[in-house]
Design an enzyme around this catalytic site. Structure first.
Site, PDB file in Angstrom:
ATOM      1  N   CYS A   2      52.172  84.962  43.521  1.00  0.00           N
ATOM      2  CA  CYS A   2      52.402  86.247  42.867  1.00  0.00           C
ATOM      3  C   CYS A   2      52.834  86.013  41.422  1.00  0.00           C
ATOM      4  O   CYS A   2      53.224  84.918  41.048  1.00  0.00           O
ATOM      5  CB  CYS A   2      53.492  87.042  43.580  1.00  0.00           C
ATOM      6  SG  CYS A   2      53.172  87.350  45.323  1.00  0.00           S
ATOM      7  N   ARG A  16      54.101  93.762  39.222  1.00  0.00           N
ATOM      8  CA  ARG A  16      53.651  92.447  39.677  1.00  0.00           C
ATOM      9  C   ARG A  16      52.230  92.485  40.206  1.00  0.00           C
ATOM     10  O   ARG A  16      51.682  93.548  40.521  1.00  0.00           O
ATOM     11  CB  ARG A  16      54.582  91.965  40.781  1.00  0.00           C
ATOM     12  CG  ARG A  16      54.682  92.880  42.026  1.00  0.00           C
ATOM     13  CD  ARG A  16      53.906  92.372  43.206  1.00  0.00           C
ATOM     14  NE  ARG A  16      54.367  91.102  43.705  1.00  0.00           N
ATOM     15  CZ  ARG A  16      55.379  90.943  44.568  1.00  0.00           C
ATOM     16  NH1 ARG A  16      56.003  92.004  45.053  1.00  0.00           N
ATOM     17  NH2 ARG A  16      55.721  89.736  44.988  1.00  0.00           N
ATOM     18  N   ASN A  79      56.837  84.492  46.621  1.00  0.00           N
ATOM     19  CA  ASN A  79      56.770  83.309  47.475  1.00  0.00           C
ATOM     20  C   ASN A  79      57.361  82.094  46.759  1.00  0.00           C
ATOM     21  O   ASN A  79      57.067  81.845  45.589  1.00  0.00           O
ATOM     22  CB  ASN A  79      55.316  83.055  47.858  1.00  0.00           C
ATOM     23  CG  ASN A  79      55.190  82.213  49.108  1.00  0.00           C
ATOM     24  OD1 ASN A  79      56.067  82.227  49.953  1.00  0.00           O
ATOM     25  ND2 ASN A  79      54.090  81.484  49.231  1.00  0.00           N
TER      26      ASN A  79
END
Length: 328
Positions: A2, A16, A79
């Site tokens: 991400c 995002r 992540n």
């Protein structure tokens, strides 16, 4: 994988890319002030600030990937495999939170980054999954408002809070290494380069954009961090709010994954499942999906913020095309 951005000079705007090879049942979810947030170890929050963001709703609980509260405080989980560590829950620890409770806790209680910092500095995480079949995601977090940005990372040596002057977060390595790596690219520029290589030779540019030769173009977290910083720092935001939102999405497009460009170890394509931009001044959550390039908007203040029920808005996933003319 991400990429999260905080553009504090425009809007401010937060948002995002969520890069994933599959859907997790995501939808835009508004949590009103009187929706009771239960916690596994702490006292519940029967009242709190209203939230808007992307979430999976399981057992009537919003599992937010990112969200912003009505005061303009933003938080996103990204992540962080191989580095994230959550210690086992301790008996009688009534102050610890699970990773999935972190966004509701911080955005529910905190009006700004200063208040969020106070809670995060004394926070303890507990390795408790949401439910069977919902494994703990290895995450680190991006927290921002109009005043600044923080990165929170929970590793084996404890919880770390870092100032984020770049306003960007990707995945690995840990944030201090990401920031230090920018020193390797300080010579890049959006402008045409000068001949410093051999001033005695008649060297000249052969096209636009040569000042940024050396900007990494792959989709690794470290390269996306560099590219997102370059694009964000050189973006021209325009005057109208819609222009700034459009510019924000263009930056996210610059680090987005095209189906087939990244193949996971399981042999599946990684894609940018959705991109979002949240305007802190209006409470509007803008998004587009991999299958639909058209920007859609959900208004926080268009919901009943004094209610007790979640407001859920399924994503418009099919491609929407404006036909300027059509066959008669």
């Amino acid at each position: 994988m991400c990429t999260s951005l905080a553009a504090r000079s425009a809007g401010p705007l937060f948002g995002r890319n969520l890069d994933l090879g599959y859907s997790f049942g995501e939808q835009v979810v508004i949590t009103p002030r009187r929706y009771p947030f239960p916690f596994r170890l702490r006292e519940p929050l029967p009242q709190h600030y209203a939230l808007i963001g992307m979430a999976t709703v399981a057992n009537n609980y919003p599992l937010y990937a990112e969200a912003m509260n009505e005061k303009g405080l933003y938080m996103a989980g990204l992540n962080f495999p191989g580095n994230a560590y959550y210690p086992p829950a301790e008996d009688g620890d009534t102050q610890a939170v699970t990773p999935y409770e972190l966004i509701p806790l911080i955005l529910g209680r905190c009006a700004d980054l200063a208040q969020a910092r106070q809670i995060l500095e004394g926070l303890r995480l507990a390795a408790i999954p949401f439910a069977p079949g919902y494994p703990l995601a290895p995450l680190h977090w991006h927290i921002a408002d109009a005043s600044g940005c923080l990165v929170m990372e929970a590793t084996r040596d404890g919880i770390h809070l870092y100032e984020d002057p770049a306003g960007v977060l990707t995945n690995n390595p840990p944030y201090p290494l990401q920031l230090a790596n920018l020193n390797n690219y300080m010579h890049l520029s959006a402008r045409s380069p000068e001949n410093r290589f051999a001033p005695g030779l008649d060297l000249h540019t052969v096209g636009q954009g040569m000042g940024a030769i050396g900007l990494p173009g792959d989709w690794s977290p470290q390269s996306r961090f560099v590219r997102a910083c370059f694009l964000k720092e050189n973006a021209l935001w325009g005057d109208a709010p819609e222009e700034a939102v459009g510019e924000f999405f263009h930056i996210l497009d610059g680090v987005a994954m095209v189906r087939g460009s990244v193949i996971t170890p399981e042999g599946k394509p990684d894609i940018t499942t959705y991109s979002c931009c949240i305007d802190a001044s209006t409470g509007i959550y803008y998004y587009k999906t991999y299958g639909n390039n058209q920007i859609s908007a959900v208004h926080l203040h268009g919901a009943d913020l004094e209610g007790e029920q979640l407001s859920c808005f399924p994503l418009i996933a099919g491609q929407q095309i404006c036909h300027v003319n059509a066959e008669s």
